[in-house]
Design an enzyme around this catalytic site. Sequence first.
Site, PDB file in Angstrom:
ATOM      1  N   HIS B 188      18.273  23.819 -14.625  1.00  0.00           N
ATOM      2  CA  HIS B 188      17.788  24.707 -13.746  1.00  0.00           C
ATOM      3  C   HIS B 188      18.992  24.702 -12.391  1.00  0.00           C
ATOM      4  CE1 HIS B 188      13.699  25.217 -14.282  1.00  0.00           C
ATOM      5  NE2 HIS B 188      13.492  23.804 -14.631  1.00  0.00           N
ATOM      6  N   CYS B 230      19.277  29.878 -14.711  1.00  0.00           N
ATOM      7  CA  CYS B 230      18.980  30.838 -13.878  1.00  0.00           C
ATOM      8  C   CYS B 230      20.206  31.058 -13.063  1.00  0.00           C
ATOM      9  CB  CYS B 230      17.807  30.681 -12.824  1.00  0.00           C
ATOM     10  SG  CYS B 230      16.313  30.404 -13.570  1.00  0.00           S
TER      11      CYS B 230
END
Lengths: 568, 415
Positions: B188, B230
């Site tokens: 992440h 991301c």
Amino acid sequence: MKVSLEPLSTRLFADRRTHIIVAIWLVLAFAAPVWWKTTEVYRAPLPFERIRQCDTPEALSLKLEVDIHLRLSGSAAASLSHGDAARVTEQVQRGISQVFSEAAPQSAGSRRVVLAFSVDGAVDPKSWPSDATPSDIDASLGKEHGRNGAYDVFVDCSSQTESVYVGQNRALFLQLPSGCSKDLIVSRTIATLSGLFGSEQRSLSKLYAGRRSRDIDYKSMRTVKYAPQYQIVLSLLVGNPQDNIVTWDIEKAANAYIAPFLESLSNISDFTITSQILNFAQLPTVPDDQRQSDGSVEFTMRPKSLTSFINSAEWNLASVVSLAPPINLILYIPPASFSPLVLLHTDGSPLASNAFLVPQWGGIVVRSLPKNTPRVHYSVDALHHIMEIFVEQLRGLLGVEQTHIVNSAQLLSGVHVQYASSPELGLTRWEVDRLFRARTVLNIVDAAQTLTSLANLLEQLSGMVVPDHIQTLVARSLDSIEHAKLDLEQKRYSSATFYARDAITSAEAAFFDPAMVPLLYFPDEHKFAIYMPYFVPVTVPVIIAIIREVRLRFGGTLSRRLSKKKTA
Amino acid sequence: MLASTLLAAAAAAAAAGAALATPGPQLADISALTFRSYDPVESETLVDGFFSTSGHTNNWAVCTSRFWFNYRHASPGGDALAPLHVANTLSMYRTVKRLGIPDSNIILMLADDVACNSRSKFPATVYNNNRRLLDLYGNNIEVDYRGYEVTVENFIRMLTGRVDEHVPRSKRLLTDDRSNILVFLTGHGGEDFLKFQDAEELGSQDLADAFAQMHEKKRYNEIFFLIDTCQAESMYKRIYSPNILSAASSLTGESSYSHHVDFELGVSVIDRFTYYNLETLERVHREDPNNLADLFATYDYSLMHSHVGIRNDLFSRPLEKAGTLVTDFFGGVQSVELTERAYQLSQKAAPKESHNLSAIGSPDAPRLGALPSGSPSPRSYNNVLPAFKNTLGVLLRTTAAFGLVGAAGFALSQI
């Protein structure tokens, strides 16, 4: 109980207020330097100027001095007239210096390493007894003859043809026809010495130029990266022990062939030898098969398929015992289903040695066993030829340069040139000396660069803690660099090699110390971000208070003084 | 042709009485022949073998994923996505192993809690596909850093080489200036950071500085930095060292998406970027001629739902037309050089006693004292500790200072 507070007069109140504010500011004024000193990170002082000085082009421009002793034999002296012997020496000196002065480009601000020669000569009739061949004289000199940087040139004028013999014990033999003139001796000597040391000068110049272009440099690709310790791992990989159970007398063979070779290099690095036998070593690729004229099948592999010869997933070649970088030397016995296994050149011709080298990793020898030999034992004699291949591969992997005279066909046209090899050791003293010189220079340069990188890192991060042992290592490295350079100037090459090795080891220990991780130290912005939420709300009223006090106390007098000036 | 002209010149010069009389070349010609002309012996055409065009001799891969499957802080997205990142990393690990990079050259960092998690319906397995065709957590994987060891500090230490002396060889990045390194990060992330273990972050500036330290110490030939998180592009924006090629699954401001969900396991099993990369890489074999430009051409926004960011301004070689092969980074293709001849050694009988190889130097070289091996004192866990070595002295001085100030304040108040 009734508490009565004494009414404060305005004057007393104002004085009290002043005292309080001044007391607070006094505490701040005394405490601030104490806080500053006690929250300082401990940084052992490092000699940054010395480090910077070590990395300048002037500091790294080195001169390697080589002494040449000309020994003219009786027959040579006889052909020369009186006083010519001294002139020979002088002319050789001038000639060699002139040739080598054009070697390295002389641009300002660039580092260069040059070889410098000092020639002296003497007539020594006993140096070359009549009917003695060069190799005999070479052998009689013995291994400990001379030292790194001092070489003998024996000149004799009694043979039919001209020949040059490069011996193994730091000696060079020129055989010239009878009645040789001074000029012949001079020109042959200069040409031979230039050619012999020319390749060394070329590689030294290339070394400083760095690896900028993208063209492939085989020698630097092949040589393992320098480390002060290596482990040589000798592995016997048997394809299928159900076909052959193989054993080998490796300890005796390694002690006989490889250990002396490595001992002569012990000044540069320490070597340990380990060995192992692995069974069921399968190849990751299938070799091509070729049907032979007599009906048998031969299995072949070309260089392209050799790239995936090493089955790293299944062959357990990594050692868990030592942290030293390994050099793997493998003897591979293919299974009977792939025997005989022959390695080919790219053009299809068979390779005589059936062996190949993986650059910077190690070497592999493939030996197929004849059919129906369930038990095979390689004795020391049987391992002799394999050890010869291993020694040749080790020479390539450790960066040993073959002795040769550059462009000998043109420099010495009509002269028969021969090079001695060293069947006892695997290395001639010329090759060892050359390797030591190159390694010394490289180590000095790498140590200086490592120290500079360390200095850059420390200056960039002012908040990094520098423990004392880093200072010790850096000081030791700097001292070793200077000692090594001094030794180079005074032609003590073995000592220089030793100190250069110590310099690079200390510099790397300092640079790769676990305390040198920049991540653990906060940049200054973080420190502000932490202190500000606490101290800004506290200091704002304090600052405002003192400004108010000053204005109350002296503001009146100031405005009075100003108005006085106006009216006056 | 050169020799004849030289000899003619020599003869002519000799007649004119030049510095060196006959025979043989003149000094200037000697110089030219020695230093500036082609030497047939050192010519590289005598070497037969197969060599990589990029000049590298070994390949390394660093695959990391870190997501702590932490029940106490069960964040909504936390549990669901954990197997995903591990599957990404293990898929990439399997690919590079298949293409030839040995385990000793792969550093695998996993928060290794997924396979034996009590929530997993298929224990001791990790799949990257809902058809569960291939168990990535097979019996031939070697995880170097697992669980608590996966921290930002260990990652940076491993990259820059500043590990403690007790760290074993398999956990070190032993690269040199001829190593090509593939660095694959997944997890992440956000703008300029990548999450580590729910507790830490790796900043993009720290990563760029680590690469710069590697460049200073010549610890790589080229790096291919592949990142699947991301806003992945922000992680490579700050890199400033040469020869680094970067590819990111999404641009700054975009998210990267997972590919599909395995409904029996209840979690997504792989990310889109990694999935489509693997589709292409599964067709690559050890001697594949395809280059990285072909790989990048397969990226498709309609499939990945995010734009792929590529940064090649720091990379010197061209990506297309046999410039940079896929196997230059993903494969472990080794160069080979055929050994033409053996060195003639005399036959030796086995010696009676074995040579002692350690601690032998040449007789005239002085022996210095032994080098201190690493740090003499045990590694202090609080790096500020050395600052307080003179604790007692500091305490005394501080007390005295405050005592003085207190006395001064008291005296003032009595005025």
